[in-house]
Design an enzyme around this catalytic site. Structure first.
Site, PDB file in Angstrom:
ATOM      1  N   ASP A   1       8.550   3.201  13.585  1.00  0.00           N
ATOM      2  CA  ASP A   1       9.142   2.023  14.227  1.00  0.00           C
ATOM      3  C   ASP A   1      10.569   1.726  13.749  1.00  0.00           C
ATOM      4  O   ASP A   1      11.534   1.892  14.493  1.00  0.00           O
ATOM      5  CB  ASP A   1       8.216   0.802  14.116  1.00  0.00           C
ATOM      6  CG  ASP A   1       7.670   0.537  12.722  1.00  0.00           C
ATOM      7  OD1 ASP A   1       8.083   1.235  11.774  1.00  0.00           O
ATOM      8  OD2 ASP A   1       6.831  -0.380  12.576  1.00  0.00           O
TER       9      ASP A   1
ATOM     10  N   ASP B   1       0.847  -1.195   0.000  1.00  0.00           N
ATOM     11  CA  ASP B   1       0.000   0.000   0.000  1.00  0.00           C
ATOM     12  C   ASP B   1       0.885   1.249   0.000  1.00  0.00           C
ATOM     13  O   ASP B   1       2.102   1.166   0.160  1.00  0.00           O
ATOM     14  CB  ASP B   1      -0.961   0.013   1.198  1.00  0.00           C
ATOM     15  CG  ASP B   1      -0.250  -0.299   2.501  1.00  0.00           C
ATOM     16  OD1 ASP B   1       0.940   0.051   2.620  1.00  0.00           O
ATOM     17  OD2 ASP B   1      -0.882  -0.867   3.409  1.00  0.00           O
TER      18      ASP B   1
ATOM     19  N   ASP C   1       1.275   4.791   1.839  1.00  0.00           N
ATOM     20  CA  ASP C   1       0.856   5.677   2.924  1.00  0.00           C
ATOM     21  C   ASP C   1       1.432   7.066   2.691  1.00  0.00           C
ATOM     22  O   ASP C   1       2.563   7.216   2.243  1.00  0.00           O
ATOM     23  CB  ASP C   1       1.356   5.126   4.276  1.00  0.00           C
ATOM     24  CG  ASP C   1       0.756   3.759   4.563  1.00  0.00           C
ATOM     25  OD1 ASP C   1      -0.474   3.628   4.483  1.00  0.00           O
ATOM     26  OD2 ASP C   1       1.531   2.815   4.824  1.00  0.00           O
TER      27      ASP C   1
HETATM   28  P1  ATP Z   1       3.343  -3.041   4.873  1.00  0.00           P
HETATM   29  O1  ATP Z   1       4.134  -3.438   3.695  1.00  0.00           O
HETATM   30  O2  ATP Z   1       2.933  -4.189   5.730  1.00  0.00           O
HETATM   31  O3  ATP Z   1       2.180  -2.122   4.572  1.00  0.00           O
HETATM   32  P2  ATP Z   1       4.342  -0.773   6.294  1.00  0.00           P
HETATM   33  O4  ATP Z   1       5.751  -0.463   6.760  1.00  0.00           O
HETATM   34  O5  ATP Z   1       3.767   0.170   5.297  1.00  0.00           O
HETATM   35  O6  ATP Z   1       4.371  -2.244   5.774  1.00  0.00           O
HETATM   36  P3  ATP Z   1       2.054  -0.197   7.909  1.00  0.00           P
HETATM   37  O7  ATP Z   1       1.478  -1.032   8.983  1.00  0.00           O
HETATM   38  O8  ATP Z   1       1.288   0.010   6.651  1.00  0.00           O
HETATM   39  O9  ATP Z   1       3.457  -0.865   7.585  1.00  0.00           O
HETATM   40  O10 ATP Z   1       2.448   1.188   8.551  1.00  0.00           O
HETATM   41  C1  ATP Z   1       2.896   2.297   7.779  1.00  0.00           C
HETATM   42  C2  ATP Z   1       4.018   3.002   8.490  1.00  0.00           C
HETATM   43  O11 ATP Z   1       3.545   3.543   9.737  1.00  0.00           O
HETATM   44  C3  ATP Z   1       5.190   2.120   8.876  1.00  0.00           C
HETATM   45  O12 ATP Z   1       6.094   1.971   7.817  1.00  0.00           O
HETATM   46  C4  ATP Z   1       5.784   2.868  10.042  1.00  0.00           C
HETATM   47  O13 ATP Z   1       6.568   3.939   9.586  1.00  0.00           O
HETATM   48  C5  ATP Z   1       4.559   3.449  10.732  1.00  0.00           C
HETATM   49  N1  ATP Z   1       4.059   2.546  11.808  1.00  0.00           N
HETATM   50  C6  ATP Z   1       3.097   1.612  11.694  1.00  0.00           C
HETATM   51  N2  ATP Z   1       2.891   0.983  12.857  1.00  0.00           N
HETATM   52  C7  ATP Z   1       3.736   1.533  13.740  1.00  0.00           C
HETATM   53  C8  ATP Z   1       4.003   1.324  15.117  1.00  0.00           C
HETATM   54  N3  ATP Z   1       3.349   0.398  15.814  1.00  0.00           N
HETATM   55  N4  ATP Z   1       4.946   2.089  15.703  1.00  0.00           N
HETATM   56  C9  ATP Z   1       5.590   3.063  14.993  1.00  0.00           C
HETATM   57  N5  ATP Z   1       5.397   3.283  13.705  1.00  0.00           N
HETATM   58  C10 ATP Z   1       4.488   2.547  13.068  1.00  0.00           C
HETATM   59 MG    MG Z   2       1.827   0.151   4.564  1.00  0.00          MG
END
Ligand code: ATP
Ligand code: MG
Length: 465
Positions: free
Chosen positions: A156, A72, A74
């Site tokens: 994170d 996705d 963001d």
């Molecule tokens: P994915 O490929 O699973 O979507 P993602 O890194 O984009 O991986 P998301 O859960 O979509 O993960 O979250 C988007 C962003 O928000 C993360 O990359 C991170 O920067 C931040 N984030 C999400 N959850 C947390 C958390 N629990 N603590 C701190 N930052 C977070």
């Molecule tokens: Mg994501």
């Protein structure tokens, strides 16, 4: 490959001092706009045109830099959620812990988050600023807006804190994420002991990303994984259910499962399964779970749908089976009611760890209850079971059990074959063909007699005289 444009020390109450971004210009990174989802691009441009800062962030940037297809896209911005809503008609604000804007394009949602301050920046006069709420070191509400730097430091992992800025097309790195990305290292930003306590779900995210990206865990991050699992007790079962689905339905279920067990984290999500696997001598159950996860991974890799109920049924099968068998051995009841009672008990205990929505637990119960029926391949029950709406899932489940050596492969092949036949052949296979055969024989005898006029022209046909 990259160039350090500005390095400025900033005063901050955080563990690690933000040093300003390392800017990687467009010519020095591989992200092109053609790779970015058209709706995400639209949102980025509209925010920019309205005078706000707008960046792609998180997994979208990370995956594009790694040459992977992002799950996705963001977006992070300095526009507040209400301002985002004013820009987009097709927008809804959601969330309590994090207030986010969802911009809708048909069925697609682009998530827009406002830059937030890190935990350490929230304190004034020893009290958290309004919007931030802490309980035992855990963040339970986190709506303090901040600068892009602060936003980067509260994310994170360093590889998740890279920003693709739509106004310059450059990548901004505040936390050393580019170096970690190049080295293939997953590093929690700041002091891992503090950051894991703030949000224990980060323990699971660490495993998920390490398995998905094939990255090594930074030693300081890794150190805490087997030590802080108990913190997950305080996370809501609903959030852990969502996370469990991401862990096991992210396409890397097998590696994730093995890594979770390695770091003693699987037991925090599925304690009954862990107990059953640990005490099992034959190895079937472990093989069974791995087969179930592998088949899920394969389905995801080929874009086939996966049902979380099936996976959950597989993950909890061993404790259910053991409990049901113990009842049958004691002579308490027959296998089907024993399975139903075991399902009640195991599901009730599991709900304390990860919730399971009712519609899924109902499917799980059906898959389990149909298993004893699949051991019998004679008689009318065969047809009853094949007509059951959950037959296909129960059969797939049975085949996994056969692959793991828990039931006979021949039985599984029998069910595979019967599904390929027409009704008459199916009846014969289920031992119901004899009757049909006898009738046919009798009829044959009759037709062997010299034919009367009536025999030759059946009643009601146009051939009747
Ligand atoms: P994915 O490929 O699973 O979507 P993602 O890194 O984009 O991986 P998301 O859960 O979509 O993960 O979250 C988007 C962003 O928000 C993360 O990359 C991170 O920067 C931040 N984030 C999400 N959850 C947390 C958390 N629990 N603590 C701190 N930052 C977070
Ligand atoms: Mg994501």
């Amino acid at each position: 490959m990259s160039k350090k444009l500005s390095v400025q020390a900033k005063s901050s109450s955080q563990n690690t001092l933000p040093l300003g971004p390392r800017v990687i210009p467009r010519a020095e990174h591989p992200i092109s706009r053609a790779q970015i989802n058209e709706h995400a691009l639209k949102v980025l441009y509209k925010l920019k045109d309205a005078g706000f800062r707008a960046c792609l962030v998180g997994g979208g940037v990370r995956d594009l830099l790694l040459g992977r297809e992002p799950k996705d896209f963001d977006i992070a911005t300095d526009a507040h959620p209400e301002q985002v809503r004013q820009i987009f008609r097709n927008c809804r604000l959601i969330g309590r812990r994090f207030r986010l804007a969802h911009v809708f394009f048909g069925r697609e949602i682009i998530e827009v988050a406002t830059f937030r301050a890190a935990l350490g920046d929230e304190h004034t006069d020893g009290k958290p600023r309004s919007g931030a709420l802490l309980e035992d070191g855990r963040i339970i509400r986190d709506n303090v807006y901040g600068t892009i730097e602060q936003d980067a430091w509260r994310r994170d992992f360093s590889v998740n804190a890279l920003y693709y800025d739509i106004s310059t097309f450059s990548v901004l790195d505040y936390t050393g994420g580019m170096d970690d990305l190049k080295r293939g290292v997953l590093r929690l930003i700041g002091d891992p002991a503090v950051r894991f306590r703030e949000d224990p779900v980060r323990l699971l995210r660490a495993v998920r990303f390490a398995a998905k990206l094939g990255f090594k865990l930074d030693p300081a991050t890794e150190y805490h994984l087997p030590r802080l699992g108990y913190l997950l007790d305080d996370v809501s079962p609903a959030r852990l259910f969502d996370e469990a689905i991401k862990l096991f339905q992210g396409g890397y279920g097998v590696q994730t499962f093995e890594m979770l067990r390695h770091y003693d984290l699987f037991c925090c999500l599925f304690p009954q399964t862990e107990e059953a696997l640990t005490h099992e001598e034959h190895g079937f159950p472990l093989t069974f779970v791995v087969h179930a996860l592998r088949s899920t991974d394969e389905r995801i890799a080929t874009n086939k749908p996966v049902n979380p109920a099936f996976l959950y049924a597989a993950l909890l099968w061993e404790p259910v089976r053991l409990m049901a068998e113990a009842r049958v051995t004691k002579g308490d009841c027959a296998i089907v009611p024993a399975l139903q009672l075991a399902a009640d008990a195991v599901l009730a205990r599991q709900m304390h760890c990860t919730s399971i929505p009712r519609h899924l637990s109902n499917i799980m119960r059906e898959i389990w209850s149909l298993q004893p029926g699949l051991l019998i391949c004679k008689g009318p029950k065969v047809f009853k079971i094949m007509a059951h709406p959950r037959f296909r899932a129960a059969y797939d489940f049975f085949c996994l059990r056969a692959q793991a050596g828990e039931v006979s492969e021949e039985l599984c092949q029998w069910w595979t074959q019967i599904q390929t036949l027409n009704e008459a052949e199916q009846k014969r296979m289920a031992g119901l063909g004899d009757n049909t055969g006898k009738k046919r024989k009798k009829r044959k005898k009759r037709t062997a007699k010299p034919k009367t006029q009536q025999d030759q022209a059946p009643q009601g046909t146009s051939h009747a005289p």
